[in-house]
Design an enzyme around this catalytic site. Structure first.
Site, PDB file in Angstrom:
ATOM      1  N   ASN A  42      43.206  46.200  37.011  1.00  0.00           N
ATOM      2  CA  ASN A  42      44.592  45.787  36.794  1.00  0.00           C
ATOM      3  C   ASN A  42      44.993  45.755  35.323  1.00  0.00           C
ATOM      4  O   ASN A  42      46.183  45.853  35.003  1.00  0.00           O
ATOM      5  CB  ASN A  42      44.844  44.433  37.448  1.00  0.00           C
ATOM      6  CG  ASN A  42      45.017  44.577  38.946  1.00  0.00           C
ATOM      7  OD1 ASN A  42      45.670  45.493  39.411  1.00  0.00           O
ATOM      8  ND2 ASN A  42      44.404  43.689  39.706  1.00  0.00           N
ATOM      9  N   HIS A  49      36.242  41.768  43.668  1.00  0.00           N
ATOM     10  CA  HIS A  49      37.615  42.265  43.781  1.00  0.00           C
ATOM     11  C   HIS A  49      37.618  43.546  44.614  1.00  0.00           C
ATOM     12  O   HIS A  49      37.370  44.643  44.118  1.00  0.00           O
ATOM     13  CB  HIS A  49      38.195  42.516  42.383  1.00  0.00           C
ATOM     14  CG  HIS A  49      39.600  43.021  42.402  1.00  0.00           C
ATOM     15  ND1 HIS A  49      40.134  43.798  41.393  1.00  0.00           N
ATOM     16  CD2 HIS A  49      40.601  42.875  43.320  1.00  0.00           C
ATOM     17  CE1 HIS A  49      41.378  44.101  41.682  1.00  0.00           C
ATOM     18  NE2 HIS A  49      41.682  43.554  42.841  1.00  0.00           N
ATOM     19  N   SER A  72      42.415  39.170  41.712  1.00  0.00           N
ATOM     20  CA  SER A  72      42.640  40.437  41.020  1.00  0.00           C
ATOM     21  C   SER A  72      42.914  40.241  39.533  1.00  0.00           C
ATOM     22  O   SER A  72      43.080  41.228  38.815  1.00  0.00           O
ATOM     23  CB  SER A  72      43.817  41.180  41.672  1.00  0.00           C
ATOM     24  OG  SER A  72      44.953  40.348  41.742  1.00  0.00           O
ATOM     25  N   GLU A 125      35.181  45.707  42.353  1.00  0.00           N
ATOM     26  CA  GLU A 125      34.945  45.217  40.999  1.00  0.00           C
ATOM     27  C   GLU A 125      34.129  43.941  41.096  1.00  0.00           C
ATOM     28  O   GLU A 125      34.581  42.963  41.705  1.00  0.00           O
ATOM     29  CB  GLU A 125      36.279  44.903  40.314  1.00  0.00           C
ATOM     30  CG  GLU A 125      36.796  45.963  39.395  1.00  0.00           C
ATOM     31  CD  GLU A 125      37.997  45.496  38.595  1.00  0.00           C
ATOM     32  OE1 GLU A 125      38.043  45.801  37.398  1.00  0.00           O
ATOM     33  OE2 GLU A 125      38.892  44.839  39.147  1.00  0.00           O
TER      34      GLU A 125
END
Length: 296
Positions: free
Chosen positions: A189, A139, A118, A151
């Site tokens: 993130n 991800h 992540s 992702e």
């Protein structure tokens, strides 16, 4: 692609294995711990049962999904003939580099090596292999069988062909892949973690309490879950790890973890996984909630 290996039978790993297996792929689920594999398979079975209860799948679908998954504690045996491996181990750089060195040696030459990281650099991971053009980030979001986004992170050397292959593969899983470039935190993130960290700072500074902060964001911003509850769900240790990666990567104080978050992780208050974080998830608390519902 027909044969997939997933490394790690934890929350993300078993969710990824579940998703591939339900889509008809043959999956090798790998973990160093036999008990973790058993727990992971039990979780997959329970999640399939929930889908049956909601009439989203049939009993036959459940049986076929479980039959598509084989478990291994030996990595070399599991990846001999695979087309793609998705690493979903703990968010720890040294561990991931060690795993990818092993994968590079054990996997077929044509195999694509993906990481579910992540925040950790795909370029850095790829650099320890002899096939950096075949290393990419996938991800997935938690819970994997439900969340649509994946992702897709291109490392500096990831080839166009591999990127296109993984984008198309993600679509066959019923996911919506989004291609992003390899910078700390990627997109999800890089945006989410500062918000969670600022929510913790708001609590740390005494501006408002846990319920008040979460209620403001749920009712005022239409978030389905408050930021502190979401941090508990992700795992406070994971949040801290991601923030540290971004802080070290950008050298920007806006990514520095809140001291309260650091202290909670050091004290073992990790959120749902430990039974306590910003909220209480202990068995006694669950029993209390059940009692209150009964009394109503």
């Amino acid at each position: 692609m027909k044969k997939i290996a997933v490394i790690g039978a934890g929350t993300m790993g078993n969710g990824i294995a579940h998703t591939f297996a339900q889509s008809g792929f043959k999956v090798s689920l790998i973990d160093v711990n036999e008990a973790a594999l058993e727990k992971g398979m039990n979780t997959i079975a329970k999640n399939l049962d929930r889908m049956i209860a909601k009439e989203k799948i049939s009993e036959a679908d459940k049986s076929n999904t479980l039959a598509n998954i084989s478990t291994y504690t030996n990595l070399e045996d599991a990846v001999k003939t695979i087309d793609l491996v998705v690493e979903a181990a703990t968010e720890n750089l040294e561990l991931k580099l060690k795993i990818f060195k092993q994968l590079d040696q054990a996997c077929p030459e044509a195999a694509i090596l993906a990481s579910n990281t992540s925040s950790i650099s795909i370029t850095q991971i790829a650099a320890v292999t002899s096939r950096p053009e075949q290393v990419i980030g996938m991800h997935f979001m938690n819970p994997v069988p439900i969340m649509k986004l994946v992702e897709i992170i291109r490392g500096y050397n990831t080839s166009d062909t591999v990127t296109k292959t993984i984008m198309e593969l993600s679509e066959t899983l019923g996911k919506d892949p989004v291609e992003v470039n390899d910078y700390p935190g990627f997109v999800a993130n890089r945006i989410l973690m500062p918000m969670l960290n600022e929510s913790i700072e708001t609590l740390y500074n005494g501006v408002a309490g846990v319920n008040e902060i979460d209620t403001v964001m749920k009712l005022g911003m239409a978030h389905p879950m408050g930021p502190l509850q979401l941090a508990d769900f992700i795992g406070l240790d994971v949040c801290l790890s991601i923030l540290n990666v971004m802080y070290n990567g950008f050298k920007n104080p806006k990514y520095a973890p809140c001291p309260l978050l650091v202290n909670m992780v050091q004290a073992g208050k990790l959120g749902v996984k430990s039974g306590e974080g910003f909220y209480d998830y202990s068995e006694s608390r669950k029993a209390e909630k059940v009692s209150k519902q009964f009394l109503k």
